[in-house]
Write an enzyme that holds these catalytic residues in place. Structure first.
Site, PDB file in Angstrom:
ATOM      1  N   HIS A 113      -8.950  -4.185  -1.616  1.00 54.19           N
ATOM      2  CA  HIS A 113      -8.012  -3.333  -0.867  1.00 54.19           C
ATOM      3  C   HIS A 113      -8.494  -1.873  -0.880  1.00 54.19           C
ATOM      4  CE1 HIS A 113      -3.645  -2.173   0.084  1.00 54.19           C
ATOM      5  NE2 HIS A 113      -4.211  -1.023  -0.214  1.00 54.19           N
ATOM      6  N   GLU A 114      -8.898  -1.386  -2.038  1.00 50.76           N
ATOM      7  CA  GLU A 114      -9.273   0.035  -2.151  1.00 50.76           C
ATOM      8  C   GLU A 114     -10.600   0.330  -1.456  1.00 50.76           C
ATOM      9  OE1 GLU A 114      -7.042   2.117  -3.034  1.00 50.76           O
ATOM     10  OE2 GLU A 114      -5.713   0.513  -3.715  1.00 50.76           O
TER      11      GLU A 114
ATOM     12  N   HIS B 110     -10.083   0.818   2.066  1.00 51.24           N
ATOM     13  CA  HIS B 110      -9.621   2.170   2.413  1.00 51.24           C
ATOM     14  C   HIS B 110     -10.803   3.107   2.641  1.00 51.24           C
ATOM     15  CE1 HIS B 110      -5.284   2.265   2.197  1.00 51.24           C
ATOM     16  NE2 HIS B 110      -5.235   1.750   0.987  1.00 51.24           N
TER      17      HIS B 110
ATOM     18  N   CYS C 177       0.852  -1.190   0.000  1.00 50.02           N
ATOM     19  CA  CYS C 177       0.000   0.000   0.000  1.00 50.02           C
ATOM     20  C   CYS C 177       0.885   1.236   0.000  1.00 50.02           C
ATOM     21  CB  CYS C 177      -0.872  -0.024   1.254  1.00 50.02           C
ATOM     22  SG  CYS C 177      -1.967   1.394   1.395  1.00 50.02           S
TER      23      CYS C 177
HETATM   24 NI    NI Z   1      -3.608   0.961  -0.094  1.00 52.59          NI
END
Ligand code: NI
Length: 192
Positions: A146-147, A150, A104
């Site tokens: 993953h995004e 976030h 990341c």
């Molecule tokens: Ni990331």
């Protein structure tokens, strides 16, 4: 002025663990934020020899909005085009959970072995406000998980915090080396 890698926030910044808000109207400001996200990612990408900047969430440039940008060809550092996803939602997760390495831009030099679904369906709005859908498999499916994490205030290390064998560090030669779990657990940068 275009944003650079120095505008990307990293742990232990607490903003990375806050939930981002839905975009209402897609205004000129929103388009500008998407451009800033892409320029910051590409500037970071140019500074890294062994990594590719594949995607970014708006909170990583300290904008708590549900926007992500994903590189169209993340295997090719020369391809510098991205797709913008406004208010992305994972509507379906399919297949087995598979463990693989991920990193990341907000967690410099740390990589982890994270379990993710092999296939996801995503719906989002484009920059004109038009809805669209994509189906992603393999590494691209990982990127979306993953995004979207976030946007919900979650960082990949949160998934593996109890896993003694999941943490690695990227060395200068581009190789990943396992990190001692005691060192990981006591790192105030990661868990503050
Ligand atoms: Ni990331």
């Amino acid at each position: 002025m275009a944003l650079t890698k120095d505008d990307i926030i990293s742990l232990p910044n607490p903003h990375l663990r806050q939930r981002s808000k839905k975009v209402g109207y897609i205004t000129e400001d929103i388009r500008h934020i998407a451009e800033d996200m892409i320029s910051a990612t590409l500037n970071w990408d140019a500074s890294r020899n062994h990594e590719v900047g594949v995607a970014l969430a708006a909170i990583q440039i300290d904008q708590p909005l549900r926007i992500i940008v994903v590189r169209n060809d993340y295997e090719n550092k020369k391809d510098q085009t991205f797709t913008v996803f406004i208010n992305p939602e994972i509507t379906k997760k399919e297949g087995e959970l598979k463990e693989d390495f991920e990193g990341c831009l907000s967690v410099p030099d740390i990589y982890g072995k994270v379990k993710r679904y092999q296939k996801v369906r995503v719906k989002a709005l484009d920059l004109e406000g038009k809805p669209f859908r994509v189906t992603a498999e393999g590494f691209l499916a990982r990127i979306f998980q993953h995004e979207v994490d976030h946007l919900n205030g979650s960082v990949f290390i949160d998934h593996i915090k109890d896993d003694e064998d999941a943490f690695f560090r990227l060395n200068e030669d581009g190789k990943l080396k396992a990190i001692d779990y005691e060192e990981v657990k006591q790192d105030p940068v990661l868990w503050e």
